[in-house]
Design an enzyme around this catalytic site. Sequence first.
Site, short mmCIF file in Angstrom:
data_model
loop_
_atom_site.label_atom_id
_atom_site.label_comp_id
_atom_site.label_asym_id
_atom_site.label_seq_id
_atom_site.Cartn_x
_atom_site.Cartn_y
_atom_site.Cartn_z
N GLU A 181 17.71 60.31 -33.38
CA GLU A 181 17.44 59.84 -32.14
C GLU A 181 18.34 60.00 -31.07
O GLU A 181 19.64 60.13 -31.20
CB GLU A 181 17.13 58.29 -31.94
N ASN B 194 21.36 59.20 -35.22
CA ASN B 194 21.11 58.67 -34.12
C ASN B 194 22.16 59.19 -33.72
O ASN B 194 23.00 58.09 -33.91
CB ASN B 194 20.30 57.69 -34.20
N TYR C 283 24.37 56.88 -29.79
CA TYR C 283 23.64 56.54 -28.90
C TYR C 283 24.28 56.78 -27.67
O TYR C 283 25.21 56.26 -26.23
CB TYR C 283 23.26 55.18 -28.64
N GLU D 120 11.25 47.24 -27.23
CA GLU D 120 12.85 46.75 -28.02
C GLU D 120 13.76 46.26 -28.62
O GLU D 120 14.72 45.12 -28.31
CB GLU D 120 13.81 47.67 -26.52
N TRP D 121 13.39 45.53 -29.41
CA TRP D 121 13.48 45.17 -30.27
C TRP D 121 14.19 43.51 -30.17
O TRP D 121 13.07 42.37 -29.77
CB TRP D 121 14.79 45.33 -31.58
N ASN E 213 16.04 54.49 -41.69
CA ASN E 213 16.53 54.63 -40.53
C ASN E 213 17.43 53.33 -40.33
O ASN E 213 16.85 52.38 -40.39
CB ASN E 213 15.16 54.47 -39.18
N GLU E 214 19.02 54.06 -39.61
CA GLU E 214 19.59 53.22 -39.23
C GLU E 214 20.14 52.47 -39.72
O GLU E 214 20.38 50.97 -39.42
CB GLU E 214 19.35 53.07 -37.58
N HIS F 244 11.75 52.01 -41.22
CA HIS F 244 12.34 51.51 -40.10
C HIS F 244 12.47 50.44 -39.09
O HIS F 244 11.67 49.17 -39.04
CB HIS F 244 11.85 52.41 -38.55
N TRP G 100 14.64 60.09 -27.31
CA TRP G 100 14.13 58.32 -27.86
C TRP G 100 13.79 58.33 -26.78
O TRP G 100 14.48 58.15 -26.03
CB TRP G 100 15.07 57.29 -28.57
N GLN H 204 7.57 49.06 -32.83
CA GLN H 204 7.59 49.63 -31.55
C GLN H 204 6.61 49.45 -30.95
O GLN H 204 6.59 48.80 -29.21
CB GLN H 204 9.05 49.93 -31.03
N ARG I 193 8.18 62.52 -34.24
CA ARG I 193 8.81 61.27 -35.40
C ARG I 193 8.01 59.85 -35.46
O ARG I 193 8.64 59.72 -34.46
CB ARG I 193 11.07 61.98 -35.71
#
Length: 473
Positions: free
Chosen positions: A378, A309, A311, A431-432, A180-181, A136, A424, A35, A92
Amino acid sequence: MSNPASPPAVDVLDERPGLTFPPGFLWGAATAAYQIEGAAAVDGRTPSIWDTFSHTDGRVLLGHTGDVACDHYHRLGDDVALMAELGLKSYRFSVSWSRVQPGGTGAANPQGLDFYRRLVDELLANGIEPWLTLYHWDLPQPLEDAGGWPARDTAARFADYTTLMADALGDRVRYWTTLNEPWCSAFLGYGSGVHAPGRTNGADAVRAGHHLMLGHGLSVQALRAARPTAEVGVTVNLYPVDPASDTPADADAARRIDALANRFFLDPLLRGSYPEDLVADLSTVTDFAHVQDGDLAIISAPLDQVGVNYYSRHVVAAPVEGGEADPAPSCWPGSEDVRFVTRGVPVTDMGWEIDAPGLVETLRRVHDYTDLPLYVTENGSAFVDTVVDGEVDDVERLAFFDAHLRAAHEAIDAGVPLRGYFAWSLMDNFEWAWGYTKRFGMIHVDYDTQVRIPKSSAKWYASVIRRNGLAAQ
Ligand code: FCB
């Protein structure tokens, strides 16, 4: 006091008490390699699945790629200086596997390792604790070509890469996160296909999820062997899942999504078993024959910390009876027809509902699984930012952080051993699937000039770190 002329998010900050966090609370910010780094083909780095995916027509909005991103690879010194200005206690970041081990197998790339050594040394020189995430989402492309995460061997490759990193940086990095995730890697990468590598097969997604966790377990073993003093953990993305109504059908929809989103990972990692109801829900998708004897013992090896994480929250309803099945590939295999409902509460620029109390629920839930120290690795929000006279006054993002930090504090008051919080993100980034169209940063990035501007939220976060808490409002 509410003033109708001001945006509602500002009012949220009114009349709130000051709060102090426990001594030593680890205040941080997070990013991920693909990213921010750019330098995609520099110094021996080879493509990952995200390079391939973003260079494939129609995969990422506006055809954006991470080729340059925030050019962090070439701006490491300035970026660490910005972190120091913020007063970050920890940073991180993730390692690009194909930068340090091109192709994902074989010898290390000394130039790639050197970049991370310089980063870590610069952080330490500024009194910032490096927090290293090994994976990630950027699998080296040759490993995807050999089967990717649905293939068991990828887990072994991940362990080898871990050893390489532990040997290279274990002397100066204390905090390690394996994955990550994994939900996103498995179910967005191989289920709905909206993330790299963009495959769409429910059984593959479930296999990927298992092999990611197996890779995590093997990676923990590798870290323990190479660096017995490392603080090792894994980061999962969790959501409270509520039924839209109190009907049994909606309750069942919520149970199913909770199983796929949360318990698919929490149970194997922290209890050493898959939930029975999840296995039943997935019976039309997979027979779980990919799970071998001993896997779950490896997956549930003791950890030192768990990263969460957070959101938003999911609210779901039962499928419409007699409704047409949505033909789009799904990230909810076996439960494709469950409906995701919006409640009409304020949302971020991602369309994600803002739900700070959900963070308290989520942290308490993980604490019910384990007494381990927890970290919010995050939490943050995208909003449309405007630069006015060289400043970005991101009041909504600031209010989001404030509300979620108050929730984090509430969780601590309720007995959750929460030891740190990572915003985050440090800066706006790729952003992906949304490319550069969504801004999550506390620092604004102009992608044409690479000029960085700390937003109001960054200045505010610096004051939070300085006083180890929130001022009264
Ligand atoms: C998380 C990812 C992170 C970023 C945020 C917005 O799912 O870990 O890279 O994209 O969402």
